[in-house]
Scaffold this motif. Structure first.
Motif, PDB file in Angstrom:
ATOM      1  N   ILE A  77      30.541  62.663 -36.416  1.00  0.00           N
ATOM      2  CA  ILE A  77      32.001  62.677 -36.255  1.00  0.00           C
ATOM      3  C   ILE A  77      32.664  63.156 -37.533  1.00  0.00           C
ATOM      4  O   ILE A  77      33.523  64.043 -37.525  1.00  0.00           O
ATOM      5  N   LYS A  78      32.270  62.584 -38.653  1.00  0.00           N
ATOM      6  CA  LYS A  78      32.849  62.948 -39.947  1.00  0.00           C
ATOM      7  C   LYS A  78      32.666  64.429 -40.254  1.00  0.00           C
ATOM      8  O   LYS A  78      33.607  65.122 -40.675  1.00  0.00           O
ATOM      9  N   ARG A  79      31.468  64.920 -40.044  1.00  0.00           N
ATOM     10  CA  ARG A  79      31.164  66.297 -40.427  1.00  0.00           C
ATOM     11  C   ARG A  79      31.912  67.301 -39.548  1.00  0.00           C
ATOM     12  O   ARG A  79      32.364  68.343 -40.036  1.00  0.00           O
ATOM     13  N   VAL A  80      32.056  67.006 -38.267  1.00  0.00           N
ATOM     14  CA  VAL A  80      32.782  67.933 -37.395  1.00  0.00           C
ATOM     15  C   VAL A  80      34.283  67.856 -37.645  1.00  0.00           C
ATOM     16  O   VAL A  80      34.974  68.878 -37.645  1.00  0.00           O
ATOM     17  N   LEU A  81      34.811  66.662 -37.887  1.00  0.00           N
ATOM     18  CA  LEU A  81      36.229  66.549 -38.219  1.00  0.00           C
ATOM     19  C   LEU A  81      36.570  67.373 -39.456  1.00  0.00           C
ATOM     20  O   LEU A  81      37.626  68.010 -39.523  1.00  0.00           O
ATOM     21  N   ASP A  82      35.682  67.370 -40.434  1.00  0.00           N
ATOM     22  CA  ASP A  82      35.936  68.116 -41.663  1.00  0.00           C
ATOM     23  C   ASP A  82      36.009  69.624 -41.452  1.00  0.00           C
ATOM     24  O   ASP A  82      36.520  70.348 -42.307  1.00  0.00           O
ATOM     25  N   LEU A  83      35.521  70.100 -40.306  1.00  0.00           N
ATOM     26  CA  LEU A  83      35.581  71.532 -40.016  1.00  0.00           C
ATOM     27  C   LEU A  83      36.987  71.981 -39.629  1.00  0.00           C
ATOM     28  O   LEU A  83      37.278  73.181 -39.631  1.00  0.00           O
ATOM     29  N   GLY A  84      37.861  71.036 -39.265  1.00  0.00           N
ATOM     30  CA  GLY A  84      39.229  71.387 -38.922  1.00  0.00           C
ATOM     31  C   GLY A  84      39.514  71.480 -37.442  1.00  0.00           C
ATOM     32  O   GLY A  84      40.196  72.397 -36.979  1.00  0.00           O
ATOM     33  N   VAL A  85      39.022  70.527 -36.680  1.00  0.00           N
ATOM     34  CA  VAL A  85      39.264  70.489 -35.239  1.00  0.00           C
ATOM     35  C   VAL A  85      40.566  69.756 -34.938  1.00  0.00           C
ATOM     36  O   VAL A  85      41.130  69.068 -35.789  1.00  0.00           O
ATOM     37  N   ALA A  86      41.031  69.901 -33.699  1.00  0.00           N
ATOM     38  CA  ALA A  86      42.206  69.153 -33.253  1.00  0.00           C
ATOM     39  C   ALA A  86      41.803  67.776 -32.741  1.00  0.00           C
ATOM     40  O   ALA A  86      42.621  66.855 -32.702  1.00  0.00           O
ATOM     41  N   GLY A  87      40.560  67.639 -32.338  1.00  0.00           N
ATOM     42  CA  GLY A  87      40.079  66.357 -31.838  1.00  0.00           C
ATOM     43  C   GLY A  87      38.629  66.451 -31.427  1.00  0.00           C
ATOM     44  O   GLY A  87      38.023  67.531 -31.463  1.00  0.00           O
ATOM     45  N   LEU A  88      38.076  65.320 -31.040  1.00  0.00           N
ATOM     46  CA  LEU A  88      36.685  65.262 -30.597  1.00  0.00           C
ATOM     47  C   LEU A  88      36.592  64.644 -29.222  1.00  0.00           C
ATOM     48  O   LEU A  88      37.388  63.779 -28.841  1.00  0.00           O
ATOM     49  N   MET A  89      35.579  65.088 -28.482  1.00  0.00           N
ATOM     50  CA  MET A  89      35.184  64.443 -27.235  1.00  0.00           C
ATOM     51  C   MET A  89      33.850  63.756 -27.505  1.00  0.00           C
ATOM     52  O   MET A  89      32.908  64.380 -27.995  1.00  0.00           O
ATOM     53  N   ILE A  90      33.795  62.466 -27.204  1.00  0.00           N
ATOM     54  CA  ILE A  90      32.608  61.670 -27.523  1.00  0.00           C
ATOM     55  C   ILE A  90      31.990  61.182 -26.222  1.00  0.00           C
ATOM     56  O   ILE A  90      32.630  60.471 -25.448  1.00  0.00           O
ATOM     57  N   PRO A  91      30.741  61.553 -25.949  1.00  0.00           N
ATOM     58  CA  PRO A  91      30.131  61.277 -24.648  1.00  0.00           C
ATOM     59  C   PRO A  91      29.535  59.875 -24.535  1.00  0.00           C
ATOM     60  O   PRO A  91      29.368  59.155 -25.525  1.00  0.00           O
ATOM     61  N   MET A  92      29.219  59.514 -23.296  1.00  0.00           N
ATOM     62  CA  MET A  92      28.447  58.317 -22.966  1.00  0.00           C
ATOM     63  C   MET A  92      29.022  57.030 -23.553  1.00  0.00           C
ATOM     64  O   MET A  92      28.279  56.192 -24.067  1.00  0.00           O
ATOM     65  N   ILE A  93      30.324  56.858 -23.458  1.00  0.00           N
ATOM     66  CA  ILE A  93      30.937  55.605 -23.894  1.00  0.00           C
ATOM     67  C   ILE A  93      30.858  54.609 -22.740  1.00  0.00           C
ATOM     68  O   ILE A  93      31.324  54.888 -21.638  1.00  0.00           O
ATOM     69  N   GLU A  94      30.269  53.440 -23.007  1.00  0.00           N
ATOM     70  CA  GLU A  94      29.998  52.488 -21.937  1.00  0.00           C
ATOM     71  C   GLU A  94      30.656  51.126 -22.116  1.00  0.00           C
ATOM     72  O   GLU A  94      30.677  50.327 -21.175  1.00  0.00           O
ATOM     73  N   THR A  95      31.179  50.849 -23.306  1.00  0.00           N
ATOM     74  CA  THR A  95      31.779  49.539 -23.564  1.00  0.00           C
ATOM     75  C   THR A  95      33.008  49.674 -24.456  1.00  0.00           C
ATOM     76  O   THR A  95      33.194  50.695 -25.132  1.00  0.00           O
ATOM     77  N   GLY A  96      33.814  48.628 -24.459  1.00  0.00           N
ATOM     78  CA  GLY A  96      34.944  48.592 -25.365  1.00  0.00           C
ATOM     79  C   GLY A  96      34.513  48.637 -26.815  1.00  0.00           C
ATOM     80  O   GLY A  96      35.181  49.247 -27.658  1.00  0.00           O
ATOM     81  N   GLU A  97      33.390  48.004 -27.132  1.00  0.00           N
ATOM     82  CA  GLU A  97      32.896  48.002 -28.509  1.00  0.00           C
ATOM     83  C   GLU A  97      32.522  49.405 -28.959  1.00  0.00           C
ATOM     84  O   GLU A  97      32.802  49.798 -30.102  1.00  0.00           O
TER      85      GLU A  97
END
Length: 253
Positions: A77-97
């Motif tokens: 997440i950190k490394r891709v954010l540093d590239l200058g994106v508008a946002g990220l899509m994060i897969p396979m989220i299964e819980t609130g935690e």
């Protein structure tokens, strides 16, 4: 370097995206024309950070660049954010935690855990002070719900502060329900409706990916707020097949 997509993903405000899986800047340039946003997929492709960076340079300035990373990994997440994106899509989220972990990784301290350093996102440090102050509010966190467990915990996921939108991974979801590709199966339709309802009840927009015209109509009818209306590999394969078939029909091959 960064598009403001906070106004783009709003409940009942349709936004149109395009999906990119081919790791070449020309594809990003072609497929971003006229779209509100693009998703550059790095979960199921061979793209490395250098490729992503060059593709971001090619995306049209008025189109938001969102990258789907391979997993809910704070280092990635950190490394891709540093590239200058508008946002990220994060897969396979299964819980609130897991949702909370993703949000924390997207934000700088003290609210989050993102590492602090100048990079392309801050014009190589030239605007780092401003970027540090605004990034947490401007970056978009899109979480994917795509498993039976994720459906069961959808309410917990979408209620996490800092989750800006969710997208339903219909392929993985149908596989998780043991009904792969059976979009009219009652179990799939029930799971889909459950996610849409949970998201919209919490004021979070929900989206999906369509790969053909039938899919566009199907998911709009399902009540999504935003839609990825196609994918580069689908356009390429469909156009290639159609041209070959047209010729073969004419010559009787």
């Amino acid at each position: 370097m960064m598009n403001d997509t906070q106004q783009l993903f709003q409940p009942s405000e349709p936004a149109t995206g395009n999906w990119i899986s081919i790791g070449h800047p020309a594809v990003a340039e072609i497929c971003s024309e006229g779209f509100d946003f693009v998703v550059i997929d790095t979960e199921h492709t061979a793209m490395g950070l250098e490729t992503i960076e060059n593709m971001l340079r090619a995306v049209h300035d008025d189109t938001a660049s969102i990258v789907r990373i391979p997993s809910n990994d704070p280092v990635r997440i950190k490394r891709v954010l540093d590239l200058g994106v508008a946002g990220l899509m994060i897969p396979m989220i299964e819980t609130g935690e897991q949702a909370e972990q993703a949000v924390k990784a997207m934000q700088y301290p003290p609210e989050g855990t993102r590492g602090v350093a100048p990079a392309r996102a801050s014009d190589y440090g030239r605007t780092f002070g401003e970027y540090f102050e605004t990034a947490d509010d401007e970056l978009v966190t899109v979480l994917q719900i795509e498993t039976k467990r994720g459906v069961e915990n959808a309410e917990d996921i979408v209620s996490v502060d800092g989750v800006d939108a969710v997208i339903i991974g219909h392929g993985d979801l149908s596989a998780s329900l043991d009904i792969f590709g059976e979009w009219t199966d009652e179990r799939f339709e029930s799971a889909l409706d459950s996610i849409v309802t949970a998201a919209q009840d919490n004021g979070k927009p929900v989206g999906m990916l369509a790969t053909d015209h039938e899919g566009i109509h199907r998911w709009v009818d399902a009540g999504v707020d935003f839609l990825l209306v196609g994918a580069d590999i689908a356009y390429l394969s469909a156009g290639s097949d159609a041209a070959r078939e047209e010729f073969e029909e004419l010559v009787g091959k």
